[in-house]
Write an enzyme that holds these catalytic residues in place. Structure first.
Site, short mmCIF file in Angstrom:
data_model
loop_
_atom_site.label_atom_id
_atom_site.label_comp_id
_atom_site.label_asym_id
_atom_site.label_seq_id
_atom_site.Cartn_x
_atom_site.Cartn_y
_atom_site.Cartn_z
N ASP A 111 8.88 23.16 10.45
CA ASP A 111 10.34 23.25 10.48
C ASP A 111 10.76 24.67 10.14
OD1 ASP A 111 12.77 20.91 10.22
OD2 ASP A 111 13.22 22.94 9.51
N HIS A 156 11.51 14.86 26.93
CA HIS A 156 12.78 14.75 26.22
C HIS A 156 13.24 13.30 26.10
CE1 HIS A 156 16.71 16.24 24.79
NE2 HIS A 156 17.15 15.13 25.35
N HIS A 167 16.79 15.76 20.30
CA HIS A 167 15.48 15.53 20.92
C HIS A 167 14.69 14.83 19.83
CE1 HIS A 167 11.89 17.19 23.44
NE2 HIS A 167 11.36 16.44 22.49
N CYS A 208 17.70 22.43 25.70
CA CYS A 208 17.27 21.73 24.47
C CYS A 208 16.22 22.60 23.77
CB CYS A 208 16.69 20.36 24.83
SG CYS A 208 15.83 19.57 23.46
N CYS A 260 12.74 21.07 23.71
CA CYS A 260 12.09 21.15 25.03
C CYS A 260 11.58 22.58 25.26
CB CYS A 260 13.07 20.76 26.14
SG CYS A 260 13.31 18.98 26.32
N ASN A 299 15.65 11.02 11.47
CA ASN A 299 17.10 10.93 11.44
C ASN A 299 17.55 10.54 12.84
OD1 ASN A 299 17.38 11.75 8.73
ND2 ASN A 299 17.18 13.90 9.32
N HIS A 355 12.55 13.47 17.00
CA HIS A 355 11.56 14.19 16.20
C HIS A 355 11.31 13.44 14.90
CE1 HIS A 355 15.57 15.79 15.33
NE2 HIS A 355 15.16 15.98 14.09
P1 AMP Z 1 17.47 16.60 12.08
O1 AMP Z 1 18.55 16.94 11.09
O2 AMP Z 1 16.69 15.39 11.71
O3 AMP Z 1 18.00 16.56 13.50
O4 AMP Z 1 16.42 17.77 11.99
C1 AMP Z 1 16.39 18.89 12.82
C2 AMP Z 1 15.43 19.85 12.19
O5 AMP Z 1 15.08 20.81 13.16
C3 AMP Z 1 16.01 20.60 10.99
O6 AMP Z 1 15.18 20.35 9.85
C4 AMP Z 1 15.94 22.06 11.42
O7 AMP Z 1 15.61 22.94 10.37
C5 AMP Z 1 14.84 22.03 12.50
N1 AMP Z 1 14.91 23.07 13.49
C6 AMP Z 1 15.99 23.48 14.21
N2 AMP Z 1 15.65 24.47 15.07
C7 AMP Z 1 14.31 24.67 14.90
C8 AMP Z 1 13.37 25.55 15.49
N3 AMP Z 1 13.73 26.44 16.45
N4 AMP Z 1 12.08 25.50 15.07
C9 AMP Z 1 11.72 24.63 14.10
N5 AMP Z 1 12.56 23.76 13.51
C10 AMP Z 1 13.85 23.79 13.89
ZN ZN Z 2 14.51 18.15 24.55
#
Ligand code: AMP
Ligand code: ZN
Length: 116
Positions: free
Chosen positions: A30, A46, A96, A4, A7, A85, A98
């Site tokens: 982000d 997680h 995970h 993940c 994680c 979301n 957020h």
């Molecule tokens: P969601 O669509 O709500 O699941 O949002 C996931 C978010 O995680 C998106 O806005 C991605 O740009 C962000 N994301 C994915 N990988 C990373 C990462 N390694 N570091 C920071 N943000 C990330």
């Molecule tokens: Zn996780």
């Protein structure tokens, strides 16, 4: 959760721009910002989503971190949007839990767009 990505960030195995952290949560920018301020708050442990038996203290810690992040990022006065979301229809892409904190620009009033 070995594979993940959030994680991995929580364990310090993947780089992230940390904005705020405490015993229960970490906030980081982000990687693909959709607003001038776009920071994610995650629980250190997680949980796939809000329905994954999230302890009250973790839910509280996520909620309480949002205004702290907003203050650190300089949008506490101008305002910010807090988004989770949750699940397929919400287009959750990282499984995970957020919280998105977004600001630095005026958003339109209506929060949702849907496909079809
Ligand atoms: P969601 O669509 O709500 O699941 O949002 C996931 C978010 O995680 C998106 O806005 C991605 O740009 C962000 N994301 C994915 N990988 C990373 C990462 N390694 N570091 C920071 N943000 C990330
Ligand atoms: Zn996780």
């Amino acid at each position: 959760m070995d594979d993940c990505i959030f994680c991995m960030i929580a364990r310090g195995e993947l780089d992230a721009r940390t904005v705020y952290s405490n015993d229960l949560v970490i906030a980081f920018d982000d990687i693909t910002p959709q607003a001038p301020v776009h920071t994610l708050i995650i629980p250190r442990r997680h949980y796939a989503d809000m329905g994954d038996d999230v302890p009250d203290e973790v839910a509280c810690a996520l909620f309480a971190a949002a205004p702290k992040v907003a203050a650190i990022k300089g949008v506490a006065e101008t305002g910010y949007r807090v988004i989770i979301n949750n699940g397929r229809d919400a287009s959750q892409t990282v499984q995970h839990l957020h919280v998105h904190v977004m600001g630095g620009v005026p958003f339109s009033h209506g929060m949702v767009h849907f496909s079809q």
